[in-house]
Enzyme design. Structure first.
Site: not given
Length: 452
Positions: A227, A365, A423
């Protein structure tokens, strides 16, 4: 983080933004307790140029936990979804069941005790307090390893790999495979401080991690990330930070430039692909067209707007976290033997709530500017000369072909596709994850000489 998000700048699709913005605003706005208490200490340490490493213990006031339970009880619920799957988001009945448990039977103090049984510390780097867990192996010459989490994860997702990594003999490994483990919380996440200015993207965090390892006295070490941890670890390798011997990734930036361009523009798959490469291309396209990047779009474009609702509503926060595709196959912890359990995931969500880090974490982000974490050209992977190792977990939403991996990383020393895990690999399959790191870094153990 979006495992396969397209490259999104500030000018993202207007329609999707409008829809997501309305959702974020309708949830509500406000503040949660706890994290503000660190502000004065951060300022004091910054002014003093403090580079010390300070012990840390967790103790959340009872009032903060009572406030959380009251807010959960007062949740105003929306209508039931009009579909029979999670394509519209977290399903109402399941989320209500999770929230009922969260507000009644869930016990945060169990996590506090677990954390406080570990060596926890903070240190101030570039004006921001960095929280980290540091567990030294009892075995001599253990390899120092820095593990980086992502979103919507936290240090919580790494807790189950500490024992297998530091004491490999108990888990089928050898003493010479042992690691000293450093697990920092990304600035803006968990118990780390919240940056008050811009500039804390993956490149800056990579430099901060190098400084952290230097302060701990490690002259040689390795790094691992999935990630957000993947681009951060990749940046450490790209910068060739002093002491770094190599990296391991479970979300590698392997998508070739021509493939990324075709996905971005909607063009056909590039000619000459193998069957496996074409299958991955089709999966990437289906992922993008299925709306799976909605959270990525919104936090990239307007993290502050998202944050008001997530900061005010526990239900809103939980629903937003669970929209991540990494949770797509999670059954809300119905099986207590399957990791992550219901308590595991609520530990993670509660950490976001109590530290008021929904907004500050989302800003990463925005800082990243929408760069696709899997795009090779965007992360200049071909310029990395340090050794790179990759493990592919079959239930992850992006499973890179080895051909792309070898093209992206010129010094790929390890590539392995395992038979289970997704994930959140360290969370879901901690023993398998640890064994992969032992195998991936085996050739580098002889090159390290940690100062203990």
């Amino acid at each position: 983080m979006d495992p396969m998000g397209l490259k999104l700048g500030r000018g993202v699709g207007r329609c999707l933004l409008q829809i997501l913005l309305v959702v974020a605003i309708m949830i509500g706005a406000g503040e949660a307790p706890v994290s503000q208490a660190t502000a004065a200490a951060v300022e004091k340490n910054t002014l003093a140029g403090d580079t010390s490493i300070r012990p840390f213990k967790v103790h959340v006031p009872d009032a903060a936990l009572k406030d959380l339970r009251q807010r959960i009880k007062a949740t105003r619920w929306p209508d039931k979804e009009t579909v029979t799957d999670r394509s519209q988001g977290a399903q109402l009945e399941r989320l209500q069941g999770l929230l009922t448990y969260w507000g009644t039977d869930y016990d945060w103090r169990k996590l506090e005790a677990k954390l406080n049984a570990l060596p926890q510390f903070t240190t101030t780097i570039d004006g921001v307090d960095v929280y980290f867990i540091h567990v030294r192996s009892k075995h001599p010459n253990a390899m120092p390893l820095i593990l980086t989490h992502g979103w919507p994860g936290s240090v919580i997702e790494m807790l189950k790999v500490i024992d297998p990594l530091t004491d490999p003999i108990q888990y089928g490994g050898r003493a010479e495979d042992a690691f000293d483990v450093v697990i920092p919380s990304i600035p803006g996440y968990g118990f780390s401080g919240h940056p008050t200015g811009t500039g804390w993207g993956p490149e800056h965090i990579a430099r901060a991690w190098a400084e952290l390892m230097n302060r701990l006295g490690y002259t040689h070490y390795v790094a691992q990330g999935g990630d957000w941890g993947a681009p951060i670890s990749s940046e450490m390798a790209h910068q060739a930070v002093p002491g770094l011997l190599g990296i391991h990734l479970n979300l590698p930036a392997t998508v070739p430039p021509e493939v990324g361009a075709a996905l971005l523009t909607g063009a056909p798959a590039p000619a000459g692909m193998t069957d496996q490469e074409h299958a991955v291309f089709d999966a990437l396209r289906a992922y993008g067209m299925g709306g799976n990047s909605g959270y990525f779009v919104m936090m990239t474009a307007r993290p502050q707007a998202v944050g008001y609702g997530l900061t005010d509503s526990p239900a809103g926060l939980a629903a937003w976290v669970l929209v991540h595709p990494g949770f797509a196959k999670w059954t809300y912890g119905d099986d207590p033997q399957k990791s992550p359990t219901k308590d595991d995931v609520l530990d993670d969500i509660t950490l976001y709530w109590l530290t008021n880090s929904a907004t500050s974490s989302a800003r990463l982000y925005w800082e990243n500017g929408g760069r696709n974490p899997t795009g090779s050209a965007l992360w200049k992977t071909t310029e990395i000369t340090l050794p790179v190792a990759i493990t592919v977990f079959p239930e992850d939403v992006y499973r890179p072909p080895e051909t792309w991996a070898r093209r992206a990383y010129k010094n790929l020393i390890y590539f392995h596709e395992v038979d289970k895990g997704g994930h959140f690999a360290a969370w879901e399959q901690p023993q398998l994850f640890a064994s992969e790191l032992r195998a991936a870094f085996a050739s580098l153990h002889s090159k390290q000489s940690a100062v203990r």
